[in-house]
Design an enzyme around this catalytic site. Sequence first.
Site, PDB file in Angstrom:
ATOM      1  N   HIS A 227      -2.584   8.903  -5.679  1.00 33.17           N
ATOM      2  CA  HIS A 227      -1.677   8.958  -4.533  1.00 33.17           C
ATOM      3  C   HIS A 227      -0.237   9.244  -4.950  1.00 33.17           C
ATOM      4  CE1 HIS A 227       0.106   7.309  -0.670  1.00 33.17           C
ATOM      5  NE2 HIS A 227      -0.938   7.990  -0.209  1.00 33.17           N
ATOM      6  N   LYS A 229       3.208  11.122  -6.095  1.00 32.79           N
ATOM      7  CA  LYS A 229       3.911  12.344  -5.693  1.00 32.79           C
ATOM      8  C   LYS A 229       5.033  12.552  -6.714  1.00 32.79           C
ATOM      9  CE  LYS A 229       2.679  10.045  -1.663  1.00 32.79           C
ATOM     10  NZ  LYS A 229       1.296  10.488  -1.600  1.00 32.79           N
ATOM     11  N   ASP A 234      10.639  19.976 -17.533  1.00 31.60           N
ATOM     12  CA  ASP A 234      11.194  20.053 -18.892  1.00 31.60           C
ATOM     13  C   ASP A 234      11.388  18.682 -19.547  1.00 31.60           C
ATOM     14  OD1 ASP A 234      11.318  22.820 -18.531  1.00 31.60           O
ATOM     15  OD2 ASP A 234      13.402  22.744 -17.826  1.00 31.60           O
ATOM     16  N   ASN A 244       4.447  14.285  -0.108  1.00 32.31           N
ATOM     17  CA  ASN A 244       3.305  14.999  -0.682  1.00 32.31           C
ATOM     18  C   ASN A 244       3.629  16.483  -0.857  1.00 32.31           C
ATOM     19  OD1 ASN A 244       1.112  12.965  -0.845  1.00 32.31           O
ATOM     20  ND2 ASN A 244       1.404  12.839   1.364  1.00 32.31           N
ATOM     21  N   HIS A 441       7.035   7.914   6.847  1.00 35.91           N
ATOM     22  CA  HIS A 441       6.134   7.798   5.696  1.00 35.91           C
ATOM     23  C   HIS A 441       6.798   7.094   4.509  1.00 35.91           C
ATOM     24  CE1 HIS A 441       3.302   9.884   2.660  1.00 35.91           C
ATOM     25  NE2 HIS A 441       2.519   9.159   3.444  1.00 35.91           N
ATOM     26  N   PHE A 463      -2.784  -0.982  -4.767  1.00 36.18           N
ATOM     27  CA  PHE A 463      -2.353  -1.665  -5.979  1.00 36.18           C
ATOM     28  C   PHE A 463      -3.512  -2.007  -6.900  1.00 36.18           C
ATOM     29  CE2 PHE A 463       0.685  -2.732  -2.570  1.00 36.18           C
ATOM     30  CZ  PHE A 463       1.796  -2.094  -3.090  1.00 36.18           C
TER      31      PHE A 463
END
Length: 497
Positions: A227, A229, A234, A244, A441, A463
């Site tokens: 889940h 994101k 570099d 997302n 969100h 979790f």
Amino acid sequence: MEKTQDNPEKNKMGFKNLLMNGGLEKKQKKKNSRILSFDSIDVFEDNFSISDTRPGTPCKLSYFPISIILILIIIIVLLPVFNHRLAFNPDLLGPIAPPPCSDTCDISLVESIPENLVYNSSVLRKSTYSAWKELLNISESRIELAGMYWTLRGKDIQYEDESAWQGEDIFKNIKSAVKEKGLELWIAQNQPNPEEPNLDTEDLEQTVGARVRSLNFTRLVGAGILHTKLWLVDRKHFYVGSANFDWRSLTQVKEVGVLVKNCPCLAEDMGKIWDVYWALGAPGASVPKSWPDSLSTQINLDTPVSVLNSHLSVSISSSPPPFCPQGRDSDIEAILRTIDSAKEFVRVAVMDYYPATLYRSHTQFWPVIDNALRKAAIERKVKVELLLSDWDHTIPSMLYYLRSLQALNGVAPGVHIRVRMFRVPSFTPAQKKVPFGRVNHNKYLVTESTGFVGTSNWSADYFISTGGIGFVFAGALRNDLEELFQRDWNSSYASDL
């Protein structure tokens, strides 16, 4: 305790008993010999002299240098042994703090504000879209991405909408950056459903040679998904947050994240989390009993890194716990310790709050965070405020848990627990048609001293068995996060539970 006076006779008898109990027995060979007894030795008597050299004199000046020499020998012999123990047991020294970060780090909050959502406030942050474009513009050699799914193009969800333009532009810029700069593109993603393939990553593999690995959480830990994101560029720059790889996360969904630029000290540590994902995406991979030392970290809640030019202390957490090498805090540890250390307030903004599992056949009650919030409010009189999402897909049973929590408001003097619901309205018929759009969100927590920006919703599954990341910080950036919360909490889009 009352102090008693010394009794010389009791002292004499006590000392004699000590000698007898120690097994010191001397036979008197000569009547005039000096024996070791309190009758002939009294260091407090005037007739005792350190210069007395008669046979049997208990304490002579020559004894002192001998004692010093013995002490030095003991030190010389035992010190290497002690150092040897420390070499093989570094934990004896306690946590070792990482060196301060002297990089010219640029760290800021970024957010996505859904189209037509207007505040009566001047509090606004850089857009997620601008942040991602910056990362692509400053990329030089390698882009590493990690996420659940990819729908940056409008056609990916079989719904064409004009607001998909930002996602389309990001997708185009990824391809052009790789082609024109000769960049390497590495992608770790959740195992796609065969019926819903990640068309974007398939396209990137075929057109620009992206290297893609998929993580099967069911095989790795029995359940869950990736889940996370994460954008990592570099090993100097990164984005982490709630957005997302989805065009809706740029124009139709409200998101909050952190943009970090020119900061190798943090980016390299974030890279260790990405390396865990990449390793577990290999064919036949399994979670090892212990991770290689190369993936361990000194950056955690006990020893956060000091980012000097940004006046911040930072640590990075991860989920689930089996994905955490030595030294890495889990997300739930970070959240609980942030709540437990709060003295004034705890303010939470998440899409879902559910003290149980959501995605398992048998529901498991899991009140870990719920208990911490109740304890903070009741025992320490910490003000607790939760801002949850009210949208077309709100889980009805979540409201029962929230009412249970808010029912404690005012249960005793100083107990403050409030819950509000944030709704992103659809201002046009087209916005209402966007599937899984128009939602708050966010996934963050802020107290008077600490901020936490994460990638996970607050139910047990996230979790226990779901891949996620938390960015924990103290300093000026915390003020910015609190401002975002207050703006949303007091806006016309928030209403009482």
